[in-house]
Motif scaffolding. Structure first.
Motif, PDB file in Angstrom:
ATOM      1  N   GLN A   1     -15.172 -26.095 -32.732  1.00 27.37           N
ATOM      2  CA  GLN A   1     -15.313 -24.757 -32.464  1.00 27.37           C
ATOM      3  C   GLN A   1     -15.505 -23.746 -33.282  1.00 27.37           C
ATOM      4  O   GLN A   1     -16.336 -22.610 -33.168  1.00 27.37           O
ATOM      5  CB  GLN A   1     -13.884 -24.216 -31.516  1.00 27.37           C
ATOM      6  CG  GLN A   1     -13.743 -25.024 -30.172  1.00 27.37           C
ATOM      7  CD  GLN A   1     -12.073 -25.254 -30.109  1.00 27.37           C
ATOM      8  OE1 GLN A   1     -11.412 -24.275 -29.579  1.00 27.37           O
ATOM      9  NE2 GLN A   1     -11.733 -26.244 -30.571  1.00 27.37           N
TER      10      GLN A   1
ATOM     11  N   GLY B   1     -15.351 -22.493 -27.198  1.00 25.23           N
ATOM     12  CA  GLY B   1     -13.812 -22.812 -26.917  1.00 25.23           C
ATOM     13  C   GLY B   1     -13.463 -22.670 -25.652  1.00 25.23           C
ATOM     14  O   GLY B   1     -12.248 -23.255 -25.326  1.00 25.23           O
ATOM     15  N   ASN B   2     -14.228 -22.380 -24.864  1.00 21.84           N
ATOM     16  CA  ASN B   2     -14.006 -22.261 -23.325  1.00 21.84           C
ATOM     17  C   ASN B   2     -14.431 -23.659 -22.492  1.00 21.84           C
ATOM     18  O   ASN B   2     -14.314 -23.810 -21.386  1.00 21.84           O
ATOM     19  CB  ASN B   2     -14.642 -20.992 -22.624  1.00 21.84           C
ATOM     20  CG  ASN B   2     -13.570 -19.924 -23.212  1.00 21.84           C
ATOM     21  OD1 ASN B   2     -12.361 -20.029 -23.027  1.00 21.84           O
ATOM     22  ND2 ASN B   2     -14.301 -18.777 -23.663  1.00 21.84           N
TER      23      ASN B   2
ATOM     24  N   THR C   1      -7.413 -27.584 -29.688  1.00 19.13           N
ATOM     25  CA  THR C   1      -7.671 -26.203 -28.887  1.00 19.13           C
ATOM     26  C   THR C   1      -6.618 -25.381 -29.744  1.00 19.13           C
ATOM     27  O   THR C   1      -5.775 -25.668 -30.397  1.00 19.13           O
ATOM     28  CB  THR C   1      -6.726 -26.451 -27.466  1.00 19.13           C
ATOM     29  OG1 THR C   1      -5.778 -27.005 -27.430  1.00 19.13           O
ATOM     30  CG2 THR C   1      -7.737 -27.159 -26.596  1.00 19.13           C
ATOM     31  N   TYR C   2      -6.834 -24.111 -29.516  1.00 20.78           N
ATOM     32  CA  TYR C   2      -6.144 -23.020 -30.050  1.00 20.78           C
ATOM     33  C   TYR C   2      -5.172 -22.591 -28.828  1.00 20.78           C
ATOM     34  O   TYR C   2      -5.970 -21.738 -27.772  1.00 20.78           O
ATOM     35  CB  TYR C   2      -6.795 -21.973 -30.801  1.00 20.78           C
ATOM     36  CG  TYR C   2      -7.849 -22.610 -32.152  1.00 20.78           C
ATOM     37  CD1 TYR C   2      -7.051 -22.879 -33.290  1.00 20.78           C
ATOM     38  CD2 TYR C   2      -9.206 -23.245 -31.679  1.00 20.78           C
ATOM     39  CE1 TYR C   2      -7.695 -23.284 -34.277  1.00 20.78           C
ATOM     40  CE2 TYR C   2      -9.608 -23.750 -32.984  1.00 20.78           C
ATOM     41  CZ  TYR C   2      -9.138 -24.147 -34.114  1.00 20.78           C
ATOM     42  OH  TYR C   2      -9.616 -24.688 -35.163  1.00 20.78           O
TER      43      TYR C   2
ATOM     44  N   ARG D   1     -10.298 -17.262 -27.392  1.00 20.65           N
ATOM     45  CA  ARG D   1     -10.675 -18.477 -27.669  1.00 20.65           C
ATOM     46  C   ARG D   1     -12.212 -17.933 -28.129  1.00 20.65           C
ATOM     47  O   ARG D   1     -12.611 -18.634 -29.262  1.00 20.65           O
ATOM     48  CB  ARG D   1     -11.303 -19.482 -26.758  1.00 20.65           C
ATOM     49  CG  ARG D   1      -9.526 -19.909 -26.221  1.00 20.65           C
ATOM     50  CD  ARG D   1      -9.761 -21.252 -25.342  1.00 20.65           C
ATOM     51  NE  ARG D   1     -10.215 -20.718 -24.082  1.00 20.65           N
ATOM     52  CZ  ARG D   1      -9.240 -20.663 -23.083  1.00 20.65           C
ATOM     53  NH1 ARG D   1      -7.958 -20.537 -23.312  1.00 20.65           N
ATOM     54  NH2 ARG D   1      -9.543 -20.412 -21.840  1.00 20.65           N
TER      55      ARG D   1
ATOM     56  N   SER E   1     -13.295 -18.986 -32.221  1.00 18.12           N
ATOM     57  CA  SER E   1     -14.629 -19.781 -32.269  1.00 18.12           C
ATOM     58  C   SER E   1     -15.697 -19.213 -33.133  1.00 18.12           C
ATOM     59  O   SER E   1     -15.766 -17.763 -33.117  1.00 18.12           O
ATOM     60  CB  SER E   1     -15.262 -20.129 -30.776  1.00 18.12           C
ATOM     61  OG  SER E   1     -14.161 -20.904 -30.195  1.00 18.12           O
TER      62      SER E   1
END
Length: 275
Positions: A89, A165-166, A199-200, A213, A217
Motif C-alpha cells: 500500500q 488499502g481498500n 493492514t493499517y 486507508r 496508502s
C-alpha cells in the motif's frame, strides 16, 4: 483535534507541528543511517550474518519516530529458503515489515534512481526488478534465488504496485519462479513460500475508515512529499501483519496456482480483518 487537522489540510496549509515532527523524523533518519551505515557496509563486505539484522535495527528505531506500532498475528517461518509474499500500500510497508522480520525486499527498478531512498534500499540489500522487461525479470529471479539459497528471507510485493488499502490487487506470478530456482540450487526438497497480509487498523486508537486507508496508502499519482506530511499529521498509527500458513514449493509446484493460492489467503485474511 483530528477534525481541526483535517480542516488545515483541506485549506492547503500544513500545521507547524507537522513540519516540526517531519523535521525530527528526517534528522533521526539521517543520524541513524550515518551511524549504522559503516557497520552495514563492513558486514556486507565481510559477508557477516549481522548484515541481515542491522536493517531490522534501523527500522525498529525509525518506526516509533513515525508513530508506527506493529502487531503481528501468527509466526513467520523459521525455515530457509523463504519467500514472503505481501500486499502493498505504501512506502510505510517497508518500515512495518522491515522492523518485524530480518529480511530483504524486492523492489521495482525505479527505486534505484530515487535520491535518498536508493541508498536506504541498497543498505537493506534490496533486489531491484524491471518488471517491464521479461529478460530482466528472469535475471532478477536468478538473483533472488541466489539470495534465498544464501539464507536471506526475501519479501515480494506480489501485486506489483501499491493499492489504496481498500482492496487486494491480483498477484503477479513471474517472480514466484525464484522460489523454484532456489529449491533447485540449494538441494533442498522444497522452499517455503509464506503469504502475509499487512493492514493499517487504527489511527489515534480509532478504527480506520476507507478514507483513512487511502490517506495512509501511497498509490496512483499521489505526490510523495505531501503524502508524507499528511501521514505524519495523522497521529499514531497501528499496523497489523497477519502471517498465513506457509506453502512448500517444489520443482513440481505450479507457480501460477501457488500465486493464486497465496492471493486467496491474503484476500481471506483481509476480509476477516474488516468484516
Amino acid at each position: 483535534q483530528k477534525s481541526r487537522m483535517d480542516a488545515d489540510w483541506t485549506s492547503g496549509s500544513v500545521p507547524m507541528g507537522v513540519w516540526a515532527r517531519t523535521l525530527r523524523v528526517v534528522l533521526c533518519i539521517i543520524v541513524v543511517t550515518l551511524t549504522l551505515m559503516p557497520f552495514q557496509v563492513l558486514a556486507q563486505a565481510c559477508n557477516m550474518p549481522i548484515k541481515r539484522k542491522i536493517p531490522q535495527i534501523w527500522h525498529r528505531i525509525i518506526a516509533p519516530r513515525l508513530q508506527l506500532k506493529v502487531d503481528i498475528e501468527g509466526q513467520i517461518s523459521a525455515k530457509r529458503p523463504l519467500l514472503i509474499i505481501s500486499n502493498h500500500q505504501s512506502w510505510l510497508d517497508i518500515v512495518a515489515l522491515g522492523q518485524a522480520f530480518p529480511a530483504s525486499f524486492i523492489a521495482k527498478a525505479e527505486v534505484r534512481s530515487w535520491p535518498g531512498f536508493s541508498t536506504l534500499a541498497r543498505l537493506q540489500r534490496t533486489v531491484f526488478v524491471n518488471r517491464e522487461r521479461r529478460g530482466a525479470t528472469g535475471s532478477s529471479a536468478n538473483e533472488i534465488a541466489a539470495r534465498m539459497v544464501d539464507g536471506d528471507a526475501m519479501i515480494l510485493f506480489a501485486e506489483g504496485t501499491t493499492s489504496d488499502g481498500n482492496t487486494i490487487l491480483p498477484f503477479k506470478t513471474a517472480l514466484f519462479g525464484a522460489a523454484q530456482m532456489a529449491e533447485r540450487e540449494s538441494g533442498v526438497d522444497a522452499v517455503m513460500v509464506q503469504p502475509v497480509l499487512l493492514t493499517y487498523t487504527h489511527i489515534r486508537r480509532s478504527a480506520v475508515t476507507r478514507s483513512d486507508r487511502k490517506r495512509i496508502s501511497w498509490y496512483g499519482d499521489t505526490e510523495l512529499v505531501p503524502h508524507i506530511l499528511d501521514y505524519i499529521g495523522l497521529g499514531p498509527v497501528i499496523a497489523k501483519i497477519t502471517c498465513c500458513e506457509p506453502y512448500l514449493m517444489s520443482a513440481d509446484t505450479d507457480r501460477k496456482q501457488l500465486a493464486r493460492d497465496c492471493e486467496a489467503d491474503v484476500r481471506s485474511a483481509f476480509s476477516r480483518a474488516f468484516s
